[in-house]
Design a protein around this motif. Structure first.
Motif, PDB file in Angstrom:
ATOM      1  N   ARG A  93      -1.799  -1.176  -3.939  1.00 33.79           N
ATOM      2  CA  ARG A  93      -2.893  -0.217  -3.748  1.00 33.79           C
ATOM      3  C   ARG A  93      -2.355   1.183  -3.464  1.00 33.79           C
ATOM      4  O   ARG A  93      -1.338   1.339  -2.791  1.00 33.79           O
ATOM      5  CB  ARG A  93      -3.802  -0.644  -2.585  1.00 33.79           C
ATOM      6  CG  ARG A  93      -4.462  -2.004  -2.740  1.00 33.79           C
ATOM      7  CD  ARG A  93      -5.438  -2.038  -3.903  1.00 33.79           C
ATOM      8  NE  ARG A  93      -6.499  -1.051  -3.758  1.00 33.79           N
ATOM      9  CZ  ARG A  93      -7.671  -1.289  -3.199  1.00 33.79           C
ATOM     10  NH1 ARG A  93      -7.950  -2.491  -2.708  1.00 33.79           N
ATOM     11  NH2 ARG A  93      -8.588  -0.344  -3.126  1.00 33.79           N
ATOM     12  N   ASP A 153      -6.360   0.055  -7.226  1.00 30.99           N
ATOM     13  CA  ASP A 153      -5.378  -1.017  -7.359  1.00 30.99           C
ATOM     14  C   ASP A 153      -4.594  -0.767  -8.643  1.00 30.99           C
ATOM     15  O   ASP A 153      -5.189  -0.648  -9.714  1.00 30.99           O
ATOM     16  CB  ASP A 153      -6.111  -2.359  -7.424  1.00 30.99           C
ATOM     17  CG  ASP A 153      -5.178  -3.556  -7.368  1.00 30.99           C
ATOM     18  OD1 ASP A 153      -3.993  -3.405  -7.710  1.00 30.99           O
ATOM     19  OD2 ASP A 153      -5.638  -4.643  -6.989  1.00 30.99           O
ATOM     20  N   GLU A 189       0.822   8.835  -2.643  1.00 29.88           N
ATOM     21  CA  GLU A 189      -0.422   8.995  -3.405  1.00 29.88           C
ATOM     22  C   GLU A 189      -0.225   9.707  -4.733  1.00 29.88           C
ATOM     23  O   GLU A 189      -0.950   9.441  -5.695  1.00 29.88           O
ATOM     24  CB  GLU A 189      -1.445   9.780  -2.572  1.00 29.88           C
ATOM     25  CG  GLU A 189      -1.942   9.064  -1.337  1.00 29.88           C
ATOM     26  CD  GLU A 189      -2.792   9.981  -0.466  1.00 29.88           C
ATOM     27  OE1 GLU A 189      -3.530  10.817  -1.034  1.00 29.88           O
ATOM     28  OE2 GLU A 189      -2.712   9.875   0.776  1.00 29.88           O
ATOM     29  N   PRO A 220      -6.118   8.295  -5.809  1.00 30.90           N
ATOM     30  CA  PRO A 220      -6.098   7.436  -4.619  1.00 30.90           C
ATOM     31  C   PRO A 220      -7.291   6.490  -4.541  1.00 30.90           C
ATOM     32  O   PRO A 220      -8.335   6.733  -5.130  1.00 30.90           O
ATOM     33  CB  PRO A 220      -6.106   8.449  -3.472  1.00 30.90           C
ATOM     34  CG  PRO A 220      -5.461   9.657  -4.054  1.00 30.90           C
ATOM     35  CD  PRO A 220      -5.931   9.709  -5.477  1.00 30.90           C
ATOM     36  N   ASP A 221      -7.080   5.409  -3.795  1.00 31.37           N
ATOM     37  CA  ASP A 221      -8.076   4.370  -3.556  1.00 31.37           C
ATOM     38  C   ASP A 221      -8.292   3.481  -4.786  1.00 31.37           C
ATOM     39  O   ASP A 221      -9.424   3.149  -5.136  1.00 31.37           O
ATOM     40  CB  ASP A 221      -9.411   4.961  -3.077  1.00 31.37           C
ATOM     41  CG  ASP A 221      -9.266   5.765  -1.801  1.00 31.37           C
ATOM     42  OD1 ASP A 221      -8.372   5.447  -1.001  1.00 31.37           O
ATOM     43  OD2 ASP A 221     -10.045   6.713  -1.608  1.00 31.37           O
ATOM     44  N   THR A 238       0.752   5.347   0.434  1.00 30.53           N
ATOM     45  CA  THR A 238      -0.133   6.379   0.958  1.00 30.53           C
ATOM     46  C   THR A 238       0.671   7.616   1.340  1.00 30.53           C
ATOM     47  O   THR A 238       1.898   7.614   1.292  1.00 30.53           O
ATOM     48  CB  THR A 238      -0.930   5.839   2.166  1.00 30.53           C
ATOM     49  OG1 THR A 238      -1.955   6.771   2.530  1.00 30.53           O
ATOM     50  CG2 THR A 238      -0.020   5.580   3.359  1.00 30.53           C
ATOM     51  N   ILE A 286      -3.750   4.408  -1.585  1.00 26.30           N
ATOM     52  CA  ILE A 286      -4.840   4.716  -0.654  1.00 26.30           C
ATOM     53  C   ILE A 286      -4.625   6.093  -0.029  1.00 26.30           C
ATOM     54  O   ILE A 286      -3.530   6.413   0.439  1.00 26.30           O
ATOM     55  CB  ILE A 286      -4.914   3.662   0.476  1.00 26.30           C
ATOM     56  CG1 ILE A 286      -5.110   2.261  -0.108  1.00 26.30           C
ATOM     57  CG2 ILE A 286      -6.023   3.999   1.459  1.00 26.30           C
ATOM     58  CD1 ILE A 286      -6.433   2.034  -0.776  1.00 26.30           C
ATOM     59  N   ALA A 287      -5.676   6.910  -0.022  1.00 22.14           N
ATOM     60  CA  ALA A 287      -5.616   8.211   0.658  1.00 22.14           C
ATOM     61  C   ALA A 287      -5.464   7.996   2.163  1.00 22.14           C
ATOM     62  O   ALA A 287      -6.092   7.095   2.739  1.00 22.14           O
ATOM     63  CB  ALA A 287      -6.878   9.019   0.363  1.00 22.14           C
ATOM     64  N   ARG A 311      -6.278   9.919   4.901  1.00 25.12           N
ATOM     65  CA  ARG A 311      -7.432  10.273   5.743  1.00 25.12           C
ATOM     66  C   ARG A 311      -7.046  10.334   7.220  1.00 25.12           C
ATOM     67  O   ARG A 311      -7.742   9.804   8.093  1.00 25.12           O
ATOM     68  CB  ARG A 311      -8.572   9.280   5.538  1.00 25.12           C
ATOM     69  CG  ARG A 311      -9.131   9.251   4.122  1.00 25.12           C
ATOM     70  CD  ARG A 311     -10.315   8.300   3.998  1.00 25.12           C
ATOM     71  NE  ARG A 311     -10.862   8.330   2.665  1.00 25.12           N
ATOM     72  CZ  ARG A 311     -10.411   7.564   1.657  1.00 25.12           C
ATOM     73  NH1 ARG A 311      -9.394   6.738   1.874  1.00 25.12           N
ATOM     74  NH2 ARG A 311     -10.948   7.631   0.464  1.00 25.12           N
ATOM     75  N   VAL A 334       0.844  -1.192   0.000  1.00 24.56           N
ATOM     76  CA  VAL A 334       0.000   0.000   0.000  1.00 24.56           C
ATOM     77  C   VAL A 334       0.884   1.248   0.000  1.00 24.56           C
ATOM     78  O   VAL A 334       1.772   1.381   0.836  1.00 24.56           O
ATOM     79  CB  VAL A 334      -0.928   0.031   1.238  1.00 24.56           C
ATOM     80  CG1 VAL A 334      -1.753   1.318   1.254  1.00 24.56           C
ATOM     81  CG2 VAL A 334      -1.825  -1.196   1.269  1.00 24.56           C
TER      82      VAL A 334
END
Length: 227
Positions: free
Chosen positions: A182, A171, A138, A168-169, A133, A184-185, A187, A131
């Motif tokens: 992945r 695959d 991102e 973001p978010d 991030t 992923i943001a 947050r 992942v």
């Protein structure tokens, strides 16, 4: 489909501060950070892990005192120092074609990430998903591409087209990739809000017979009034 109980994640949080974590069954079992966030990856202005002997050498032979050394390792190292350009990855990447120091900074930055991803995968006994991030993770497809270049042995195969165009978010692994990649943001604000709400909620009121357990400050004030 990978069940949550079996999921092995390596999470690369790449911003001005950066770390890589190994997560098994939703629980972090290892991280690149140490006693402070200074250990681990090279960052915007932090050196990341260095030989302790170098620290001793700087103190003994270069006239630095402890405060100067602390400032150097935390605020004057990393991308900023190696590139001579900026601690902002966007500016460093913009000079890759013309600035050898920018190229060196990116190469060291990526090498440290790739090295640490491998270490975390070893801790987990394999990886089901990598992942990316935070700001760089991102929004810097060039960094994601470089990190993934030599990770095929972990079953991670990047879809370069998806990587270049993704938000973001999503695959960005090839469909045939054994493990997923992945973006992923982070947050972080949402996570802080949830944990704060949970903490405040548990302190304010808990069932206790027909009454409620209140905050200590409230209970102390009530005792004073009752007197």
């Amino acid at each position: 489909m990978i069940g949550r109980r079996d999921l092995r994640l390596v999470i690369a949080h790449l911003g001005n501060g950066a770390s890589v974590s190994a997560v098994r069954n939703g629980i972090c079992v290892d991280t690149s950070m140490g006693f402070t966030p200074l250990e681990g990856l090279m960052m915007g202005t932090r050196s990341g892990t260095v030989d302790p002997g170098m620290v001793v050498y700087l103190l003994q032979h270069k006239g630095l005192d402890v405060n100067e050394l602390d400032d150097a390792l935390n605020y004057e190292s990393g991308l900023l120092d190696l590139s001579g350009v900026s601690s902002d990855m966007r500016q460093v990447l913009s000079e890759l074609a013309s600035n050898p120091n920018a190229r060196l900074a990116v190469e060291v930055y990526v090498h440290r990430i790739r090295q640490t991803v491998g270490a975390m995968a070893a801790t987990l006994g394999g990886v089901d998903a990598l992942v990316f991030t935070a700001g760089v993770g991102e929004h810097a497809p060039e960094i994601r591409k470089r990190v993934c270049e030599n990770l095929n042995y972990l079953g991670l195969e990047l879809d370069r087209t998806a990587n270049e165009t993704c938000q973001p978010d999503v695959d960005v692994a090839l469909p045939a990739s054994a493990a997923r990649i992945r973006v992923i943001a982070t947050r972080e604000d949402l996570t802080i809000m949830r944990e704060t709400r949970q903490l405040v909620g548990s302190l304010i009121s808990q069932p206790h017979g027909n009454e409620h357990v209140r905050l200590p400050q409230y209970n102390n004030r009530r005792k004073e009034i009752d007197k």
